[in-house]
Design a protein around this motif. Structure first.
Motif, PDB file in Angstrom:
ATOM      1  N   LYS A 182       6.881  -5.877  -8.781  1.00 48.62           N
ATOM      2  CA  LYS A 182       6.676  -6.633  -7.548  1.00 48.62           C
ATOM      3  C   LYS A 182       5.319  -6.277  -6.941  1.00 48.62           C
ATOM      4  N   GLY A 183       5.066  -4.997  -6.788  1.00 44.31           N
ATOM      5  CA  GLY A 183       3.802  -4.563  -6.205  1.00 44.31           C
ATOM      6  C   GLY A 183       3.681  -3.055  -6.234  1.00 44.31           C
ATOM      7  N   THR A 184       2.458  -2.548  -6.191  1.00 42.51           N
ATOM      8  CA  THR A 184       2.212  -1.103  -6.211  1.00 42.51           C
ATOM      9  C   THR A 184       1.151  -0.728  -5.191  1.00 42.51           C
ATOM     10  N   ASP A 185       1.151   0.511  -4.813  1.00 40.54           N
ATOM     11  CA  ASP A 185       0.108   1.067  -3.950  1.00 40.54           C
ATOM     12  C   ASP A 185      -0.197   2.466  -4.465  1.00 40.54           C
ATOM     13  N   SER A 186      -1.334   2.606  -5.148  1.00 40.75           N
ATOM     14  CA  SER A 186      -1.672   3.887  -5.766  1.00 40.75           C
ATOM     15  C   SER A 186      -1.976   4.961  -4.731  1.00 40.75           C
ATOM     16  N   GLN A 201      -2.891  -4.353  -1.857  1.00 39.67           N
ATOM     17  CA  GLN A 201      -2.398  -3.106  -2.441  1.00 39.67           C
ATOM     18  C   GLN A 201      -3.566  -2.153  -2.685  1.00 39.67           C
ATOM     19  N   SER A 202      -3.442  -0.923  -2.258  1.00 34.36           N
ATOM     20  CA  SER A 202      -4.527   0.045  -2.374  1.00 34.36           C
ATOM     21  C   SER A 202      -4.900   0.290  -3.832  1.00 34.36           C
ATOM     22  N   VAL A 203      -6.177   0.374  -4.082  1.00 32.55           N
ATOM     23  CA  VAL A 203      -6.690   0.764  -5.399  1.00 32.55           C
ATOM     24  C   VAL A 203      -7.739   1.847  -5.179  1.00 32.55           C
ATOM     25  N   SER A 204      -7.673   2.887  -5.982  1.00 32.16           N
ATOM     26  CA  SER A 204      -8.606   3.998  -5.815  1.00 32.16           C
ATOM     27  C   SER A 204      -9.445   4.234  -7.060  1.00 32.16           C
ATOM     28  N   SER A 205      -9.210   3.437  -8.101  1.00 31.81           N
ATOM     29  CA  SER A 205      -9.964   3.629  -9.341  1.00 31.81           C
ATOM     30  C   SER A 205      -9.991   2.338 -10.147  1.00 31.81           C
TER      31      SER A 205
END
Length: 510
Positions: A205-209, A410-414
């Motif tokens: 559904k969705g992710t937040d790293s 959704q947060s992405v850090s890389s």
């Protein structure tokens, strides 16, 4: 030693009275004599009456002495005896008088003791586990990883892993399950195993790293009716109300062997740890965690941390691993990510898209991790080094020097985070990027929409870009050689810095 109203604490209250005893004395000679006098004149004493009087007096004294000695010795015996013995005797006497009341009180005390023990998580938590276990699932994942050898040749191989999840809701078509992002990242397929051992396929559904939270979904049509009758939606508690020292229970798929239970206490709140990504080696700082001594092992990640009411108050995250460390596990407080979970749950369910149909953005970038962010005062995210001509980014408002921090909210850090998300989006789809853009006031946040392009267009755009970069690099090299000829030898460090400008330090391209 005794209370003032104790009959044995005051000699005046002894159970005898010398004056009363004397009045009742059968040897009262005056009274006897008066009773036997017919004429009223005194009767002459009989022979031996003096001896009888003395004998009677001695017997009375002996009787009085015996009574005094008996009471005194009783008092001494009671004073010397342990209090516990006296209390035991008194309790026995009271029990004989009121046996029913005593037994009832004992049962109530025992019940209170048992309840206290359960609340403290020191004895039997089976009832709590029985209530919560149907809402916890095991997650089995498969992925694909590419490796390069010394000669630059690449090979891919299949990977597998295991984790846990919590059934946190449902809609008309799906059961919604929350887990950790690191459990399902870089995966090509996922299966969820319910309490009855039955497994079904799951989709993202969705992710937040950044928060290390993900929501996956299972189609209700894939779940048998018998399984539906055995599973349950988790009851969510309030992690803000937790107190250090309260009992907690961790449930999860430890080591991939199936669901297991560990018990402990809440050791601390608001902990910050530095976690390392197993696939990239990148270190990430994770804040606001709950610390517990309940054992959390590999495979427990994404499982439930419960309070003594069977409510979910945390999502199991990780543990400290070191020969000097014992009993330091961590969980994400559920109240801190409730809003995020709701947001991810509302996302469109997405499966993995075939490589030929995937969408691409079209830029070159570099990761900005925590260390770089602190060193250069930059936001954590993906630094856009170059926009590729002909790509999707070139036809959008995305600019070089932007730092991408979110993809579709959704947060992405890389780059790895972004790559994993793009595997579920098709070419032609419009997506939203959140970026931090440099300005005179620091960094300003902006949202940019762009339409993803396919792999073929990306290859053409990449070839043109690389050709242009190569020409620019040759021109730059020529200028550097002329410059060295004019001003003499320059340091190797300067030459190295200039060589970095052609993008050799920014190999990622999406």
């Amino acid at each position: 030693m005794y209370d003032s109203d104790n009959q044995y604490s005051n000699f005046n209250n002894f159970p005898y009275d010398s004056s009363a005893r004397k009045a009742e004395d059968p040897y009262n000679t005056v009274s006897d004599r008066n009773a036997g006098n017919v004429a009223g004149a005194p009767e002459e004493p009989k022979k031996g009456s003096g001896f009888a009087k003395k004998l009677g007096t001695a017997a009375a004294c002996a009787l009085v002495f015996g009574a005094v000695a008996g009471v005194t010795m009783g008092m001494v015996s009671r004073a010397v005896a342990p209090k516990s013995s006296v209390a035991s005797a008194e309790s026995s006497a009271a029990a004989e008088v009121m046996p029913n009341l005593t037994k009832t009180a004992t049962k109530e005390a025992a019940a209170g003791s048992t309840a206290g023990s359960s609340e403290g998580a020191t004895l039997d938590v089976s009832a709590i586990v029985e209530k919560a276990m149907p809402s916890v699932v095991a997650i089995d994942v498969k992925g694909e990883q590419q490796v390069s050898d010394f000669f630059g040749r690449t090979a891919s191989y299949e990977t597998s892993g295991a984790g846990s999840g919590i059934i946190i809701g449902e809609n008309e078509e799906e059961y919604l399950i929350v887990t950790n992002n690191h459990v399902i990242e870089n995966t090509t397929s996922m299966k969820v195993q319910f309490i009855d051992g039955k497994s079904v396929d799951a989709e993202l559904k969705g992710t937040d790293s950044g928060a290390d939270v993900a929501v996956i979904a299972v189609k209700k049509s894939d779940v048998a009716d018998e399984t539906k009758s055995k599973i349950a939606i988790a009851e969510i508690g309030d992690s803000n109300e937790l107190k250090v020292g309260q009992g907690v229970i961790a449930i999860g798929n430890a080591l991939g062997y199936g669901q297991s239970v560990t018990v402990g206490y809440l050791s601390a709140k608001d902990r910050t740890i530095t976690a390392q990504d197993g696939s990239t080696g990148q270190e990430t700082k994770v804040e606001n965690l709950l610390q517990t001594d309940a054992a959390i092992n590999p495979g427990n990640s994404g499982g439930a941390l419960l309070n003594m009411q069977g409510q979910v108050i945390g999502i199991n995250e990780s543990k400290s691993v070191d020969t000097k460390v014992e009993g330091m596990g961590y969980a994400i407080p559920i109240s801190s990510v409730t809003e995020l979970i709701n947001q991810l749950s509302s996302q469109k369910t997405r499966g993995t898209v075939a490589e030929a149909d995937r969408g691409y953005i079209g830029f070159r970038g570099q990761n900005v991790d925590n260390e770089a962010a602190q060193k250069f005062n930059m936001p954590v995210g993906i630094f856009v080094y170059k926009i590729i001509d002909g790509g999707a980014a070139a036809e959008s408002e995305l600019q070089e020097n932007d730092i991408i921090t979110k993809f579709e909210g959704q947060s992405v850090s890389s780059i790895e985070d972004l790559k994993e998300k793009l595997t579920r989006y098709k070419k032609g789809e419009t997506v939203t990027l959140t970026v931090k853009r440099p300005s005179n006031k620091g960094y300003e946040e902006k949202e940019i929409q762009l339409t993803l392009k396919g792999q073929d267009s990306m290859k053409n755009a990449t070839a043109e870009s690389e050709s242009k970069d190569g020409q620019d690099s040759r021109d730059s090299g020529s200028e550097r050689r002329n410059s060295r000829g004019d001003s003499g030898n320059r340091s190797d460090s300067n030459s190295g810095d200039n060589s970095n400008e052609d993008g050799s330090l920014f190999p990622f391209q999406w």
